[in-house]
Design a protein around this motif. Sequence first.
Motif, mmCIF file in Angstrom:
data_model
loop_
_atom_site.group_PDB
_atom_site.id
_atom_site.type_symbol
_atom_site.label_atom_id
_atom_site.label_comp_id
_atom_site.label_asym_id
_atom_site.label_seq_id
_atom_site.Cartn_x
_atom_site.Cartn_y
_atom_site.Cartn_z
ATOM 1 N N GLY A 110 15.359 -11.134 -7.664
ATOM 2 C CA GLY A 110 16.085 -10.071 -8.427
ATOM 3 C C GLY A 110 14.938 -9.066 -8.678
ATOM 4 N N GLY A 111 15.381 -7.918 -9.054
ATOM 5 C CA GLY A 111 14.437 -6.466 -9.131
ATOM 6 C C GLY A 111 14.904 -5.770 -8.313
ATOM 7 N N ILE A 112 14.927 -4.460 -8.653
ATOM 8 C CA ILE A 112 15.520 -3.324 -7.828
ATOM 9 C C ILE A 112 14.479 -2.029 -7.896
ATOM 10 N N ALA A 113 14.421 -1.423 -6.742
ATOM 11 C CA ALA A 113 13.564 -0.151 -6.590
ATOM 12 C C ALA A 113 14.729 0.851 -6.211
ATOM 13 N N ILE A 114 14.760 2.088 -6.882
ATOM 14 C CA ILE A 114 15.468 3.081 -6.498
ATOM 15 C C ILE A 114 14.608 4.264 -6.083
ATOM 16 N N GLY A 115 14.819 4.662 -4.634
ATOM 17 C CA GLY A 115 13.737 5.548 -4.042
ATOM 18 C C GLY A 115 14.915 6.889 -4.014
ATOM 19 N N LEU A 116 14.164 8.133 -4.516
ATOM 20 C CA LEU A 116 14.847 9.387 -4.024
ATOM 21 C C LEU A 116 13.969 10.121 -3.383
ATOM 22 N N SER A 117 14.318 10.819 -2.286
ATOM 23 C CA SER A 117 13.609 11.758 -1.251
ATOM 24 C C SER A 117 14.199 12.987 -1.192
ATOM 25 N N ASP A 136 0.803 -1.194 -0.022
ATOM 26 C CA ASP A 136 -0.090 -0.109 -0.004
ATOM 27 C C ASP A 136 0.924 1.467 -0.017
ATOM 28 N N GLY A 137 0.381 2.615 -0.170
ATOM 29 C CA GLY A 137 0.982 3.620 -0.116
ATOM 30 C C GLY A 137 1.857 3.885 1.044
ATOM 31 N N ALA A 138 1.550 3.316 2.227
ATOM 32 C CA ALA A 138 2.223 3.696 3.447
ATOM 33 C C ALA A 138 3.751 2.769 3.316
ATOM 34 N N GLU A 139 3.485 1.505 2.875
ATOM 35 C CA GLU A 139 4.470 0.558 2.698
ATOM 36 C C GLU A 139 5.518 0.933 1.771
ATOM 37 N N GLU A 140 4.894 1.481 0.645
ATOM 38 C CA GLU A 140 5.847 2.057 -0.526
ATOM 39 C C GLU A 140 6.850 3.239 -0.190
ATOM 40 N N ARG A 141 6.256 3.966 0.957
ATOM 41 C CA ARG A 141 7.127 4.830 1.444
ATOM 42 C C ARG A 141 8.255 4.563 2.067
ATOM 43 N N ASP A 142 8.405 3.008 2.556
ATOM 44 C CA ASP A 142 9.470 2.460 3.249
ATOM 45 C C ASP A 142 10.924 2.408 2.244
#
Length: 443
Positions: free
Chosen positions: A144-151, A111-117
């Motif tokens: 496999g699979g990568i998510a790059i988060g930028l805040s 969900d949106g809250a977990e995605e913010r993790d």
Amino acid sequence: MGRVTVNSRLTVVSSKPVGPGVTHKLSGLDHAMGLHTIHMIFYYGNNPATSFDLDPFRVSLSEVLSMYPAVTGRLIRGEDGNWVVNCNDAGVRVLRATVRTTLDEWLRSADGAEERDLTVWEDMAQDPTIWSPFRIQINEFEGGGIAIGLSCTHLHADPTCATLLLKSWSEAHRREAIAHPPFFHSSALRGRPVLNTKTKSANYYAAKSKAKPPSVKMAATTFRFSDSSIKQCLEEVHESCPDATPFDLLAALFWTSLAPMKSPAPDHKHSLSICIDFRKLMHAPLPYGYFGNALHFSLLSRDREEIDNGRLGHVTGLVHEHVSSINEEECQSVIDWLESQKGEGGKFGAPFRMYGPELTCVSMEHMVIPRGYAGMFKDAKPVHIACHVGNVEGEGLIMVLPSHEEGLARTVMVTLPEEQMAKLCKDQAILRLEPTVVACGRQ
């Protein structure tokens, strides 16, 4: 316990030290956005046999940060009381995390809250000179699979800047030329000698600065619309609005779906705040790589009956006409108004809720999607993109972004009060387009 675990933290500095005494002044638009934050996530598929090695990424990031001294610097107060970036190359926080599920399962269930993790954030410290306003988090999924988060703070940059920073990094990693190098200075974003504050836009910002939107529990849902469904719907509204864009259509679709759930204003009107990027609207266009806030908010209001009972084609035409009418003078007058709010000594006025109080719809139609990193993410586009804005209050937020699918496909991220979100997810006008729902739930 959440599914995302941060395993390491480090600070990456630029490969070329910044010269002494370099500073970057933030504009009036930057200061106005100070209550908000930006959290972008780019999901990439990956070969399960590939072993992830952070070191090459750190080297290429260090190289590209040499072009972005305002990103590696720290906030200080200038003599006039306004925020200034001290470009001292204190560095960017980089975190490495693991996610205890596969990428596909995450996109189905998070969900949106977990995605913010995936974009761990810390609010500004009491001493901002030791606080990193930019954070990058690299998340590895099982199998496999990568998510790059930028805040980052919205004070520093808008979503276009954040996206181009990631794009420049991927280009540096592939040893390609930087297509959109950052541009940090523009006289166009300063007040003019003779200020014009008598426009609709200036009046809207003045009202927005005084608004006190209620704080309610919000929920977030992401809808992905295919190229074929958008094309079909554009054909249906062609007679009413032959030049409609996907943004015009989707803004109208969600506005007409949500309007009946909201109480009309005392003047019996429904209103939609529309946010666009104005880099190319200026007489002397800002470079696409302009680093700072270049967003313009304007208000579209119509009688309640016109929106509640209006056909989709008619409302699409209203949105299209409104967006087409936004010109340089409207954008410049907002800059003039912000200049007029300066206090003694030249300090800008206090920041206020830009995303609200009305339902706000943001166009990211211009956004360039960064490709994958050579040898690591198959050199392909992301399989999904998310963009969250922090501290959204009021009636909600709709963001229209490009999709990983070619053509007219779009991703629409919606943040609403919880009870309205439950109704929206059952709305037949939206469901008939057969969207894929991704990362839905509480905010």
